[in-house]
Design a protein around this motif. Structure first.
Motif, mmCIF file in Angstrom:
data_model
loop_
_atom_site.group_PDB
_atom_site.id
_atom_site.type_symbol
_atom_site.label_atom_id
_atom_site.label_comp_id
_atom_site.label_asym_id
_atom_site.label_seq_id
_atom_site.Cartn_x
_atom_site.Cartn_y
_atom_site.Cartn_z
ATOM 1 N N PRO A 4 17.534 -20.711 16.017
ATOM 2 C CA PRO A 4 16.139 -20.250 15.857
ATOM 3 C C PRO A 4 15.497 -20.835 14.604
ATOM 4 O O PRO A 4 16.151 -21.462 13.773
ATOM 5 C CB PRO A 4 16.300 -18.729 15.749
ATOM 6 N N CYS A 5 14.209 -20.613 14.484
ATOM 7 C CA CYS A 5 13.457 -21.120 13.327
ATOM 8 C C CYS A 5 13.755 -20.235 12.110
ATOM 9 O O CYS A 5 13.049 -19.239 11.865
ATOM 10 C CB CYS A 5 11.971 -21.147 13.634
ATOM 11 N N CYS A 60 9.211 -25.424 14.628
ATOM 12 C CA CYS A 60 10.072 -24.933 13.550
ATOM 13 C C CYS A 60 9.921 -25.774 12.289
ATOM 14 O O CYS A 60 9.803 -27.007 12.346
ATOM 15 C CB CYS A 60 11.531 -24.960 13.994
ATOM 16 N N ASP A 100 3.463 -14.889 10.859
ATOM 17 C CA ASP A 100 4.379 -15.550 11.795
ATOM 18 C C ASP A 100 4.620 -14.709 13.043
ATOM 19 O O ASP A 100 5.766 -14.394 13.415
ATOM 20 C CB ASP A 100 5.716 -15.861 11.111
ATOM 21 N N GLU A 116 10.235 -27.842 21.694
ATOM 22 C CA GLU A 116 10.455 -26.402 21.606
ATOM 23 C C GLU A 116 9.681 -25.813 20.433
ATOM 24 O O GLU A 116 9.576 -26.424 19.364
ATOM 25 C CB GLU A 116 11.943 -26.096 21.428
ATOM 26 N N LYS A 117 9.137 -24.609 20.648
ATOM 27 C CA LYS A 117 8.386 -23.919 19.595
ATOM 28 C C LYS A 117 9.252 -22.944 18.809
ATOM 29 O O LYS A 117 8.885 -22.556 17.701
ATOM 30 C CB LYS A 117 7.201 -23.169 20.196
ATOM 31 N N CYS A 118 10.376 -22.542 19.389
ATOM 32 C CA CYS A 118 11.165 -21.479 18.783
ATOM 33 C C CYS A 118 12.596 -21.900 18.475
ATOM 34 O O CYS A 118 13.412 -21.057 18.089
ATOM 35 C CB CYS A 118 11.189 -20.255 19.703
ATOM 36 N N CYS A 170 7.075 -16.530 18.761
ATOM 37 C CA CYS A 170 8.438 -16.431 19.300
ATOM 38 C C CYS A 170 8.832 -14.967 19.489
ATOM 39 O O CYS A 170 8.118 -14.236 20.160
ATOM 40 C CB CYS A 170 9.414 -17.189 18.398
ATOM 41 N N SER A 171 9.892 -14.506 18.842
ATOM 42 C CA SER A 171 10.343 -13.131 19.072
ATOM 43 C C SER A 171 9.377 -12.091 18.507
ATOM 44 O O SER A 171 9.444 -10.913 18.875
ATOM 45 C CB SER A 171 11.728 -12.928 18.456
ATOM 46 N N ASN A 205 5.997 -12.333 18.753
ATOM 47 C CA ASN A 205 4.664 -12.412 19.365
ATOM 48 C C ASN A 205 4.254 -11.106 20.030
ATOM 49 O O ASN A 205 3.076 -10.872 20.273
ATOM 50 C CB ASN A 205 4.621 -13.569 20.369
ATOM 51 N N TRP A 235 7.678 -21.537 10.430
ATOM 52 C CA TRP A 235 7.043 -22.463 11.362
ATOM 53 C C TRP A 235 6.002 -23.313 10.647
ATOM 54 O O TRP A 235 5.479 -22.939 9.591
ATOM 55 C CB TRP A 235 6.363 -21.700 12.499
#
Length: 456
Positions: free
Chosen positions: A94-95, A49, A113, A71-73, A116-117, A119, A99
């Motif tokens: 969330p981010c 993030c 981007d 964490e990535k998201c 996360c949601s 992808n 990112w």
């Protein structure tokens, strides 16, 4: 006298036929890249993030996931107190500000981007591209009958150049998806025209070799949707499926091959190896796979070859479930082996299916079969999304389907050293004769088990 018989009388393949196959095969080198293009244009680099604009200049601490990695998201709402341990304590969110990607190379993932949601949109883009190939079959099939093969082949190449350039410079994801859909349509037109021209101008005795030649150039080894435009209006197709239900097993083999093939071909990024090196290996394995397939179908037969290739591929995909992600070499070896088996399966199917269908329905049968392969390749990216629930679910689905397709192949008729059927009646008689021979063989075995009576 048919065209193939005339060619056989005058010496079969001549300079014109060899030049014809070469001119058809060389341009296919370019279109093969589009099918697997998203491996490189949609790679997902390491990311996390972006801190909020009002964040301090201190390093922004990231929450840790269950695996102990950042964490990535998610990010902390507020920077944790320095006295607290660097873990997941504190409220997260969330981010909201995008990112940061640990990569200098731009892809559609970093451009829009798609993480996360979002992808799922990456897999959807590949699925829509495959849908374009599916739709392009009947459209260009009808056009090639109205205006000729050569004009449609030329137009398809021009459309591919235009849509490919448009996808490269797309300002947004929806525009990119539209252009990719058009790319799929044009690829379908090119492949369709290539198959029809190959069938119309190459004698039967050399068709397998010329098809294999084109298959080497077209590394995924597939000719798309030949003759699909006739599948709906030719109601005699119902007579064939009613009298010979085993053709269902042929369609299942096509579907499972396309379905499982793209699960491995598009999963290069998942094996933790350099995607460029791995893609070279994935492409290179097709060459020995096709050679082995040619030898197998020539000596062992089409049915055995097709069945075992899919069974081996399904076993390799399922084996990946039990191999740890740290064992990259073994996982890569299993994936390469499975991909080679599926590539050989495609080569076998094109020859095998053309021999199963009678001449009056051969193009229709090939078209319908290719439809199911394309449906499988279109669904494969969407099935990968189920990996968000449990990582092993996609491999279970892909591997099981390959096993089903391999099992179905053993119910087909063997065409090795058999004359090509010309009419539906030939297929019916062939099926009856095979069934009768099998019954006689079983009766003979049963008679041998009856004990001899002693003389009175």
């Amino acid at each position: 006298m048919t065209f193939s018989e005339i060619l056989d009388r005058v010496g079969s393949m001549g300079p014109f036929q060899y030049l014809h196959v070469t001119l058809l095969a060389l341009p296919v080198l370019g279109i093969a890249n589009h099918n697997l293009l998203q491996i490189f244009t949609a790679t997902t680099p390491v990311h996390h993030c972006r801190p909020p604009p009002n964040a301090s200049l201190e390093p922004w601490v990231l929450p840790l996931g269950p695996n102990g990695k950042p964490e990535k998201c998610l990010r902390f709402v507020h920077l944790p107190n320095a006295s607290l341990p660097n873990d997941t304590q504190g409220a997260t969110e969330p981010c909201l500000d995008g990112w940061i990607y640990n990569s200098t190379r731009d892809t559609i993932v970093t451009e829009w981007d798609l993480v996360c949601s979002s992808n799922k949109l990456k897999e959807m883009a590949q699925s829509i591209f495959m849908a374009g190939i599916l739709v392009g079959g009947p459209v260009f099939g009808e056009l090639s009958d109205r205006f000729g093969r050569k004009p449609i082949l030329t137009w398809s190449y021009l459309l591919l150049a235009a849509s490919g350039s448009g996808a490269a410079f797309s300002p947004s994801l929806p525009v990119y998806i539209i252009f990719r859909f058009l790319c799929g349509c044009s690829i379908s037109g090119i492949s369709l025209s290539t198959v029809i021209l190959n069938v119309e101008w190459v004698p039967t005795s050399m068709r397998a070799i010329s098809s294999t030649t084109i298959g080497y150039c077209y590394t995924i080894g597939q000719f798309i949707l030949s003759g699909l435009a006739y599948a709906i209006p030719q109601w005699r197709w119902l007579q064939l499926t009613t009298s010979a239900p085993f053709f269902f097993f042929s369609l299942l083999s096509w579907f499972s091959t396309g379905f499982a093939y793209y699960s491995l071909a598009m999963g290069v990024e998942e094996f933790g190896v350099n995607i460029y090196i791995l893609q070279i290996i994935f492409g290179g394995v097709d060459i020995p796979a096709k050679f082995i397939t040619i030898l197998s179908i020539s000596y062992l037969g089409r049915r055995i070859t097709q069945g075992f290739l899919l069974l081996l591929a399904g076993g390799a995909i399922l084996a990946l479930i039990f191999v740890s992600s740290e064992m990259q070499l073994l996982r890569t070896a299993l994936a390469v082996f499975g991909k080679g088996c599926l590539s050989g399966s495609f080569s076998c199917l094109f020859l095998y299916t053309s021999e199963l269908y009678p001449t009056v329905l051969r193009q229709t049968g090939m078209g319908v079969s290719n439809v199911w392969a394309r449906v499988g390749s279109m669904i494969a990216p969407l099935v990968k999304i189920t990996g968000e629930l449990q990582p092993f679910i996609p491999n279970v689905i892909f591997g099981t389907m390959a096993l089903l397709g391999g099992s179905a192949a053993f119910f087909l008729l063997e065409t090795l050293n058999q004359p090509l059927p010309e009419t539906i009646e030939d297929i019916q008689n062939w099926h009856k004769q095979t069934k009768k021979t099998k019954q006689e063989s079983e009766a003979e075995k049963a008679s041998q088990t009856i004990p001899l009576k002693t003389g009175g």
